[in-house]
Design an enzyme around this catalytic site. Structure first.
Site, PDB file in Angstrom:
ATOM      1  CG  HIS A  88      -1.760  -1.119   1.492  1.00 21.36           C
ATOM      2  ND1 HIS A  88      -2.875  -1.359   0.738  1.00 21.36           N
ATOM      3  CD2 HIS A  88      -1.722  -2.116   2.421  1.00 21.36           C
ATOM      4  CE1 HIS A  88      -3.499  -2.433   1.192  1.00 21.36           C
ATOM      5  NE2 HIS A  88      -2.815  -2.915   2.205  1.00 21.36           N
TER       6      HIS A  88
HETATM    7  C1  BDR Z   1      -3.039   1.173   5.204  1.00 24.43           C
HETATM    8  O1  BDR Z   1      -3.310   0.777   6.535  1.00 24.43           O
HETATM    9  C2  BDR Z   1      -2.128   0.419   7.192  1.00 24.43           C
HETATM   10  O2  BDR Z   1      -2.284  -0.757   7.924  1.00 24.43           O
HETATM   11  C3  BDR Z   1      -1.070   0.318   6.134  1.00 24.43           C
HETATM   12  O3  BDR Z   1       0.182   0.728   6.669  1.00 24.43           O
HETATM   13  C4  BDR Z   1      -1.535   1.245   5.067  1.00 24.43           C
HETATM   14  O4  BDR Z   1      -1.105   2.564   5.283  1.00 24.43           O
HETATM   15  C5  BDR Z   1      -3.708   0.213   4.259  1.00 24.43           C
HETATM   16  O5  BDR Z   1      -5.086   0.214   4.484  1.00 24.43           O
END
Ligand code: BDR
Ligand code: CA
Length: 311
Positions: A243
């Site tokens: 992500h």
């Molecule tokens: C986002 O949520 C966090 O757990 C990850 O680091 C990322 O920024 C994904 O939904």
């Protein structure tokens, strides 16, 4: 000249990969790292950012400023089951580079960097948007001086990852996300719609890390292990979503993502829909609306990611 950037983050396993990607990219000059409560409590997030800085052993170290310990008006919701109790997959042998920590609050560092950036600063926010909303409320004129903001968050045409409709970062602090997305600042949103298209498989990671056999590779192998096993349990593949690295990649090379400008609201009152991003595609988008990424060039992203990570 490298682009100055500030990374606002809640490390976090994929945040840690995003930091490594940014710190290893010659197109970027990381001016500061600010931390926010999210994946784990903010003190752990700060410690993890400092651990990544120790690991990277850089000649010039960006300042790390700790920020909000809880969302604007809610209790903190964390994700230790995804990122580990410590937020970094339980890695034991990395110690924090404490000298990089500065005593200022993250929101003040954001304001200062915006003021001194002469319009060039890119802020990449890969955690809940609490610090950005605080900075915006405190000094909107300063934030208008930044060049661009990129936020990883939201889920538009795909299900959520924190409940049925919400993405984690916007679920944690929906008021901050709503405030920030309505600021009229030049914002690019990198939602789950595109970040779930970039999966790093365990097999590939092991192959690449073993070929290089250096300390950074060893750390990545260690701190991603439980994150990937979690994906195996919940998503059915032994690998992990990248992500936050995708948001950093968009700062390096804008052509990796394709965006559509759209009006976005974030649900703050819904009983079942807290943090949901609601885009009204019927409305004609205005120039103050954020640009949302709906398409990516996966091959270009992975080429960039692997080139930088396994130096
Ligand atoms: C986002 O949520 C966090 O757990 C990850 O680091 C990322 O920024 C994904 O939904
Ligand atoms: Ca994050």
């Amino acid at each position: 000249m490298p682009k100055p950037i500030l990374i606002d983050t809640d490390p976090g396993v994929d945040d840690a990969l995003a930091l490594i990607l940014a710190l290893r990219s010659p197109e970027l000059s990381v001016k500061a790292i600010t931390t926010v409560a999210g994946n784990v409590g903010v003190r752990k997030c700060t410690r993890n950012a400092l651990k990544i800085l120790r690991l990277m052993d850089l000649p010039q170290v960006p300042a790390v400023a700790q920020g909000a310990s809880k969302p604007l008006c809610r209790r903190l919701f964390t994700a230790p089951e995804v990122h580990g109790e410590d937020g970094l997959g339980g890695i034991r042998w990395l110690s924090p580079l404490n000298r990089a920590k500065v005593p200022e609050h993250a929101a003040d560092v954001i304001i200062r960097c915006c003021r001194t950036s002469a319009g060039r600063l890119t802020i990449v926010a890969v955690g809940p948007l609490t610090n950005l909303a605080l900075a915006w409320k405190k000094d909107p004129a300063a934030l208008r001086k930044a060049g661009r903001f990129i936020t990883m968050g939201g889920a538009f045409r795909v299900p959520g990852n924190t409940g049925p409709v919400a993405e984690f970062n916007y679920f944690v602090d929906p008021e901050a996300a709503h405030t920030f997305l309505h600021s009229g600042l030049p914002i690019t949103v990198v939602p789950l719609d595109v970040t779930q298209q970039v999966v790093l498989m365990r097999k590939e990671l092991e192959y690449r890390a073993r070929r290089r056999a250096n300390l950074v590779g060893k750390a990545i192998l260690d701190f991603t292990r439980s994150y990937m096993l979690r994906h195996k349990m919940t998503q059915g593949f032994n690998g992990g979503y990248l992500h936050d690295p995708l948001a950093v990649a968009a700062a390096i090379d804008d052509s990796i993502i394709e965006t559509r400008r759209t009006h976005v609201d974030v649900e703050t009152t819904g009983r079942f829909t807290r943090g949901m991003t609601v885009a009204d595609f019927r409305m004609k988008a205005r120039s103050v609306d954020p640009a949302v990424a709906f398409k990516i060039d996966r091959d270009r992203f992975f080429k960039l990611f692997h080139e930088r990570i396994w130096l």
